[in-house]
Enzyme design. Sequence first.
Site, PDB file in Angstrom:
ATOM      1  N   GLY A 169      68.423  57.914 118.885  1.00  0.00           N
ATOM      2  CA  GLY A 169      69.155  56.683 119.168  1.00  0.00           C
ATOM      3  C   GLY A 169      69.249  56.421 120.658  1.00  0.00           C
ATOM      4  O   GLY A 169      68.800  57.214 121.492  1.00  0.00           O
ATOM      5  N   THR A 170      69.839  55.309 120.982  1.00  0.00           N
ATOM      6  CA  THR A 170      70.000  54.885 122.372  1.00  0.00           C
ATOM      7  C   THR A 170      71.053  55.743 123.071  1.00  0.00           C
ATOM      8  O   THR A 170      72.120  56.003 122.517  1.00  0.00           O
ATOM      9  CB  THR A 170      70.430  53.408 122.429  1.00  0.00           C
ATOM     10  OG1 THR A 170      69.514  52.617 121.668  1.00  0.00           O
ATOM     11  CG2 THR A 170      70.468  52.903 123.866  1.00  0.00           C
ATOM     12  N   ARG A 171      70.762  56.184 124.277  1.00  0.00           N
ATOM     13  CA  ARG A 171      71.711  56.987 125.042  1.00  0.00           C
ATOM     14  C   ARG A 171      72.985  56.185 125.309  1.00  0.00           C
ATOM     15  O   ARG A 171      72.943  55.014 125.668  1.00  0.00           O
ATOM     16  CB  ARG A 171      71.111  57.425 126.375  1.00  0.00           C
ATOM     17  CG  ARG A 171      69.962  58.418 126.250  1.00  0.00           C
ATOM     18  CD  ARG A 171      70.471  59.774 125.759  1.00  0.00           C
ATOM     19  NE  ARG A 171      69.449  60.799 125.900  1.00  0.00           N
ATOM     20  CZ  ARG A 171      68.501  61.055 125.009  1.00  0.00           C
ATOM     21  NH1 ARG A 171      68.465  60.345 123.886  1.00  0.00           N
ATOM     22  NH2 ARG A 171      67.621  62.013 125.206  1.00  0.00           N
ATOM     23  N   GLY A 172      74.129  56.832 125.157  1.00  0.00           N
ATOM     24  CA  GLY A 172      75.396  56.178 125.426  1.00  0.00           C
ATOM     25  C   GLY A 172      75.736  56.200 126.906  1.00  0.00           C
ATOM     26  O   GLY A 172      75.211  57.034 127.665  1.00  0.00           O
ATOM     27  N   LEU A 173      76.609  55.308 127.317  1.00  0.00           N
ATOM     28  CA  LEU A 173      77.027  55.230 128.712  1.00  0.00           C
ATOM     29  C   LEU A 173      78.199  56.160 129.009  1.00  0.00           C
ATOM     30  O   LEU A 173      78.476  56.462 130.169  1.00  0.00           O
ATOM     31  CB  LEU A 173      77.427  53.791 129.060  1.00  0.00           C
ATOM     32  CG  LEU A 173      76.337  52.725 128.892  1.00  0.00           C
ATOM     33  CD1 LEU A 173      76.887  51.354 129.248  1.00  0.00           C
ATOM     34  CD2 LEU A 173      75.114  53.065 129.719  1.00  0.00           C
TER      35      LEU A 173
ATOM     36  N   ALA B  48      70.424  63.698 120.353  1.00  0.00           N
ATOM     37  CA  ALA B  48      70.429  62.976 119.082  1.00  0.00           C
ATOM     38  C   ALA B  48      69.549  61.736 119.179  1.00  0.00           C
ATOM     39  O   ALA B  48      69.367  61.143 120.253  1.00  0.00           O
ATOM     40  CB  ALA B  48      71.854  62.578 118.720  1.00  0.00           C
TER      41      ALA B  48
ATOM     42  N   ASP C 273      85.873  60.126 111.190  1.00  0.00           N
ATOM     43  CA  ASP C 273      86.825  61.113 111.682  1.00  0.00           C
ATOM     44  C   ASP C 273      86.136  61.969 112.741  1.00  0.00           C
ATOM     45  O   ASP C 273      84.944  62.273 112.642  1.00  0.00           O
ATOM     46  CB  ASP C 273      87.302  61.996 110.528  1.00  0.00           C
ATOM     47  CG  ASP C 273      88.580  62.753 110.864  1.00  0.00           C
ATOM     48  OD1 ASP C 273      89.190  62.462 111.908  1.00  0.00           O
ATOM     49  OD2 ASP C 273      88.967  63.627 110.064  1.00  0.00           O
TER      50      ASP C 273
END
Length: 589
Positions: free
Chosen positions: A328-332, A326, A382
């Site tokens: 955007g910035t990669r999540g941790l 996706a 949700d």
Amino acid sequence: MLHVINKRLSVSEQHIAGRIAYRILQHFDQSYRWFSRITRGAQERFEKGQWQATQNAVKERITIYETSLAEAVADIYQDITVHQQNDGFWQTMKQCYARLLDGHPQFELAETFYNSVIGRVFRHQKIDDAVMFLQPSRCYLPGQDRHKVVNSFDPTTTVRQMYQALFKVYRFNVPFENIERDLEHLEVALRKRLTTEQLASVTAVEMLQPVFYRSKAAYVIGRICMPTHTLPFVIALQTNASQAIFVDALLTDRKDLSVIFGFARSYFMADTLYPAEVTAFLQELLPNKKHFELYMALGHFKHGKTVFYRNFLDHLQYSNDSFEAAAGTRGLVMMVFDLPSYGVVFKIIKDEFAESKKITRQHVKDCYRLVKMSDRVGRMADTHEYVNFRLPRHRVSNDLLAELQQTCASSIELTDSELIIRHLYIERKMTPLNLYLEQETDPDKVRHTINELGLCIKQIALANIFPGDMLMKNFGVTRQGRVIFYDYDEICLMKDRNFRDLPKSEDPYAIDTLSVAPDDVFPEQFEHFIVGKRHLKELLKSLHGNLLTASYWREMQQIAQRGEVQNFTPYNPKMCFPRETPGESEINA
């Protein structure tokens, strides 16, 4: 087909299969009665202002499904040795169950319940239409039960008479604050929306029988039918401090109705024996809403997941793009990917978290469940949890597959034809706030969005949730321009944080010398990570400067501690009718 299968089974085995099918349906029926009892209680809770009880009812209703499912599965294990049954037994059981559903008013929900039972028995390893209802057993034609869920009102009377007739049907056990004033407001509002010619052309006024309750509001939902089109027709009701009812607004715009049924809001309490017909009617009012979204809005989130999966499979057949990471910035904590042509994102918990994340996999699951059980107040997306979710391997981009293998290897399994994800969450796709602000150049839209960000954080706090990680990448912007929070791995209840003032010192590194406990939070530091660029920081401070003070957050804690339930109107406040009239100012204060 059933005849051939039955030849492989003894009469006794066929009898057992039929008996278990009947008992599964009994468990579903009991579950739905329980669900309906809680839902019917919404009117009394609304009338009496029992807002804490309202929130407790929401939580209880969500737990019903799992409780009933566990009981049904336990029944099966008491009756048979599951692993000794052949495919013919399970196929026969499905056929028996399908016959039992003939004429059942909630057959589609009962099919989903059956799927859940089989899924639990086989640990979601057997995804087969021969033993489950991957596709519905029948084609439901919307309208066949319409008369059972809709009240019709005479369009040939005057507008005032129509409203008077409506409130004779939708009655409450507490008085209106000022019914004559409300009738006047409703009449004026409708005459502003429709010309005299349009009013004269109205062919029908149709209103859903169940009143839709959520939080501190109630909605009577229907439509006005004219020769060339229909108009949504929604009366929003609330109660005052004395528990007298008043009409807050008349909504006739599909955009307003869409927001009311938004994916970031809690489920409605709307009592009906015919959910398929109610959702079909709502689909006609909201053609841009997916069918599964409407089932979820009514609290049937498990069946909503089933309908989503069917919709998803159909979309795969008529599309050819590939799944990819996706934007955007990669999540941790989460690996997030999507199918560009489809409006959801898929989130998998990573195998390992960055050093800064002092949490466990179970903690993440608990946080997502906390949001599910909370009032999401239109500000928290949700999420829907799936196990053994299957994707066609050839549709997964090589880059995404490599990244999944690197970050989520324990959660995925590869076959020659499929990528099987053992556990994931699905959420509505939004534009990440940081990307939105990088691309948006209109100053008014930027200001609106930063104001929305502040409101989002404040309303979540008033719902007794501390968002934790408030980086912009953890918020999304909807098509309506609303800012929604969607990253939950660091959320907690407000009571679980100690909001402290930052000591005043000439030493810029003084905070490093403080004794800081794990639960300590310094709101004055928020400006350094909520938004990045200087002009955005200044804008946030000018619009919502109190977010950066410990006193504000301690006040929010006190509100949560007192158990105060907030009411966030899901439509433009400018649409609310004025209520102060001579002699009423004290009541309305």
